[in-house]
Design a protein around this motif. Structure first.
Motif, PDB file in Angstrom:
ATOM      1  N   THR A   1       0.826  -1.223   0.097  1.00 50.81           N
ATOM      2  CA  THR A   1       0.135   0.005  -0.017  1.00 50.81           C
ATOM      3  C   THR A   1       0.861   1.317  -0.177  1.00 50.81           C
ATOM      4  O   THR A   1       0.466   2.210  -0.565  1.00 50.81           O
ATOM      5  CB  THR A   1      -0.951   0.018   0.966  1.00 50.81           C
ATOM      6  OG1 THR A   1      -0.119  -0.056   2.628  1.00 50.81           O
ATOM      7  CG2 THR A   1      -1.976  -1.113   1.047  1.00 50.81           C
ATOM      8  N   ASP A   2       1.899   1.165   0.523  1.00 53.87           N
ATOM      9  CA  ASP A   2       3.115   2.184   0.676  1.00 53.87           C
ATOM     10  C   ASP A   2       3.404   2.753  -1.051  1.00 53.87           C
ATOM     11  O   ASP A   2       3.335   3.666  -1.001  1.00 53.87           O
ATOM     12  CB  ASP A   2       4.310   1.956   1.197  1.00 53.87           C
ATOM     13  CG  ASP A   2       4.083   1.917   2.754  1.00 53.87           C
ATOM     14  OD1 ASP A   2       2.987   2.511   3.107  1.00 53.87           O
ATOM     15  OD2 ASP A   2       4.775   1.305   3.529  1.00 53.87           O
TER      16      ASP A   2
ATOM     17  N   LYS B   1       1.300   2.365  -3.679  1.00 53.82           N
ATOM     18  CA  LYS B   1       0.490   2.902  -4.100  1.00 53.82           C
ATOM     19  C   LYS B   1       0.336   4.570  -3.700  1.00 53.82           C
ATOM     20  O   LYS B   1       0.254   5.662  -4.507  1.00 53.82           O
ATOM     21  CB  LYS B   1      -1.102   2.567  -3.753  1.00 53.82           C
ATOM     22  CG  LYS B   1      -1.325   1.088  -4.164  1.00 53.82           C
ATOM     23  CD  LYS B   1      -2.404   0.455  -3.972  1.00 53.82           C
ATOM     24  CE  LYS B   1      -3.720   1.206  -4.344  1.00 53.82           C
ATOM     25  NZ  LYS B   1      -4.914   0.458  -3.703  1.00 53.82           N
ATOM     26  N   SER B   2       0.680   4.888  -2.513  1.00 51.35           N
ATOM     27  CA  SER B   2       0.670   6.285  -1.890  1.00 51.35           C
ATOM     28  C   SER B   2       1.925   6.904  -2.479  1.00 51.35           C
ATOM     29  O   SER B   2       1.713   8.138  -3.013  1.00 51.35           O
ATOM     30  CB  SER B   2       0.813   6.062  -0.152  1.00 51.35           C
ATOM     31  OG  SER B   2       1.029   7.364   0.250  1.00 51.35           O
TER      32      SER B   2
ATOM     33  N   THR C   1       1.160   8.425  -6.001  1.00 47.69           N
ATOM     34  CA  THR C   1       0.402   9.566  -5.880  1.00 47.69           C
ATOM     35  C   THR C   1       1.093  10.615  -5.557  1.00 47.69           C
ATOM     36  O   THR C   1       1.323  11.677  -6.247  1.00 47.69           O
ATOM     37  CB  THR C   1      -0.777   9.426  -4.935  1.00 47.69           C
ATOM     38  OG1 THR C   1      -1.246   8.267  -5.233  1.00 47.69           O
ATOM     39  CG2 THR C   1      -1.545  10.668  -4.720  1.00 47.69           C
ATOM     40  N   GLU C   2       2.277  10.624  -4.740  1.00 48.14           N
ATOM     41  CA  GLU C   2       3.153  11.672  -4.437  1.00 48.14           C
ATOM     42  C   GLU C   2       4.070  11.753  -5.492  1.00 48.14           C
ATOM     43  O   GLU C   2       4.410  13.153  -5.710  1.00 48.14           O
ATOM     44  CB  GLU C   2       3.826  11.212  -3.276  1.00 48.14           C
ATOM     45  CG  GLU C   2       3.062  11.037  -2.069  1.00 48.14           C
ATOM     46  CD  GLU C   2       4.079  10.727  -0.727  1.00 48.14           C
ATOM     47  OE1 GLU C   2       5.158  11.056  -0.783  1.00 48.14           O
ATOM     48  OE2 GLU C   2       3.342  10.562   0.492  1.00 48.14           O
TER      49      GLU C   2
END
Length: 494
Positions: free
Chosen positions: A446-447, A449-450, A453-454
């Motif tokens: 999940t990191d 995916k985050s 976005t960043e």
């Protein structure tokens, strides 16, 4: 012009170019238009293992393509009359004699005998905007160069048509080279420049041969040199060959390349109109932009402005990729619905469903089917997350999943980044590696995916050129319009 041709590469430059001394012969193209058509090429993977990579050969109408392909595209005009493709649509005018038989150079002496501001007035009145991607008003740029006192000044045709999916400039040069030469002479006179150049990508060897011959013809006929057409105006023109760097399509990286420096993007301001080639005022326009100039000066800026709609005046050439039933070059007026181009002109896709189109190269937003009725216009496409760009139209169908598309585009960007902007240099490779893991069924977190976005946010906010911002536009549109496709693949890898 005492510029250093990019054919004479320094060791400092070498790592920024893919091709170097490579001769384009039978190399396969790995560009986006060929990627989405890879299902018709059983040897795609083997072909793309060849190095150095070639990301576009300007043969997207026959994709997957290689250097030995000799097919020509279909060319048509879907407007009351042609402006840019008028000669190409009836077979072209490669020689000086053929060009002059079609009224080429017919008013050159007249305009060179008038005030330079007369030309500037007509270009400004036309509403012509740059066709290379940014859509900046051409008249405003020309006037900015003309207003500078420093000498010498330069005019440069950006023929580094590196956006996979676009082959417009290639055929304008190959089939109508004197239009470009005439436009550069007129531009030089209008802004006060006596030196011109065409920066031509190495992937177009036939275009270079034809253009070089056309320049020699023009010089022999007194259309170039110390006394152009007997008017007393002096103007010289030469060709510079690129060596395979996508970022050279950005005008300041192009100027660095011509100066013998690494082709990295310059911070702006100052702009090239003030501080360009060797620090002197420089006008840079792409080939299609310049190809409008002879028509504008023959028929008038007002007549040109009467074409098109809204803030997008005149016509635009679009190049359709090989998945269409009728791929090729189409000149249309601004304002036509994109659906008309895709379905009426292109005939729809040969097989499968059109899942979306990318207009203007891989580093642009995806236009999904629900927005196919959007009018062709700079602001109109921008409002839905897409762009006019350079005008290459790449459709993709079910043979290409969104994760595959995202991986390919980020891989391309990582390969082509000049490395000056950290989010572009590191971020593009990070996202490419993440989607490579997704496609090879390797778990992602999940990191990840985050982090994606960043990275996209940083690309949009901090990139110096269109490579980073365009990559962000592409990713944002993929996440906005195809989130279910992306999320399902990412979730399966968690």
């Amino acid at each position: 012009m005492k510029a250093t041709s990019s054919t004479r590469t320094t060791e400092r430059q070498r790592s920024f170019y893919h091709l170097g001394e490579t001769t384009i012969r039978d190399q396969p193209c790995q560009g986006l238009a060929c990627f989405v058509a890879r299902h018709v090429a059983p040897n795609w993977e083997a072909a793309c293992s060849q190095r150095p990579p070639v990301y576009c050969l300007g043969k997207c109408y026959a994709a997957p393509a290689c250097g030995t392909d000799t097919a020509r595209p279909h060319i048509a005009i879907d407007a009351p009359s042609g402006i840019v493709l008028s000669r190409l649509a009836i077979g072209g005018a490669r020689t000086l004699a053929a060009y002059m038989a079609m009224d080429g150079y017919s008013r050159l002496s007249d305009w060179l005998g008038r005030r330079p501001t007369d030309i500037l007035d007509e270009v400004e009145a036309s509403g012509l905007r740059g066709r290379g991607g940014a859509g900046f008003p051409a008249g405003k740029k020309w006037r900015a160069v003309a207003a500078q006192d420093a000498q010498p000044k330069y005019v440069i045709a950006n023929a580094d048509e590196g956006d996979p999916g676009a082959y417009i400039d290639r055929f304008l040069i190959e089939d109508d080279p004197h239009t470009l030469i005439e436009a550069l002479i007129l531009a030089g006179y209008a802004v006060g420049a006596q030196h011109g150049a065409v920066y031509l990508r190495k992937e177009y060897p036939e275009a270079q041969q034809i253009l070089t011959q056309a320049i020699a013809e023009a010089r022999d006929a007194g259309l170039l040199g110390e006394n152009v057409s007997g008017t007393g105006f002096a103007f010289e023109l030469e060709v510079f060959s690129g060596q395979g760097s996508y970022v050279c399509g950005e005008e300041t990286a192009l100027l660095n390349s011509m100066e013998g420096l690494p082709p990295m993007v310059r911070p702006r301001p100052p702009y090239p109109t003030q501080h360009g080639l060797f620090g002197k005022p420089t006008l840079v326009n792409n080939v299609e932009t310049l190809a409008n100039i002879p028509w504008i000066l023959q028929h008038g800026g007002a007549a040109y402005h009467a074409r098109g709609f809204s803030r997008s005046r005149g016509t635009k050439v679009l190049s359709l990729n090989s998945l269409f039933r009728r791929p090729g070059l189409y000149e249309v007026e601004f304002g036509v619905p994109i659906r008309h181009v895709l379905e009426d002109l292109g005939g729809g896709l040969r097989a499968g469903n059109n899942r979306g189109v990318i207009i203007g190269g891989p580093l642009a937003g995806i236009l999904p089917p629900q927005h196919f009725d959007t009018p062709l216009g700079f602001e109109e496409l921008q409002a839905v997350g897409a762009s006019v760009g350079h005008g290459g139209v790449i459709a993709f169908d079910e043979h290409t999943s969104l994760p595959e598309l995202i991986h390919h585009v980020f891989e391309f960007a990582a390969e082509e980044s000049c490395g000056k902007c950290t989010p572009c240099r590191i971020g593009s490779r990070t996202v490419e590696e993440m989607f490579r893991r997704v496609l090879t069924k390797t778990p992602v977190s999940t990191d990840d995916k985050s982090w994606m976005t960043e990275i996209v946010s940083a690309l949009h906010a901090t990139s110096l050129c269109g490579l980073g911002t365009g990559l962000a536009d592409f990713a944002l549109s993929a996440l906005k319009y195809y989130r279910d496709d992306v999320d399902s693949f990412l979730s399966a890898s968690l």
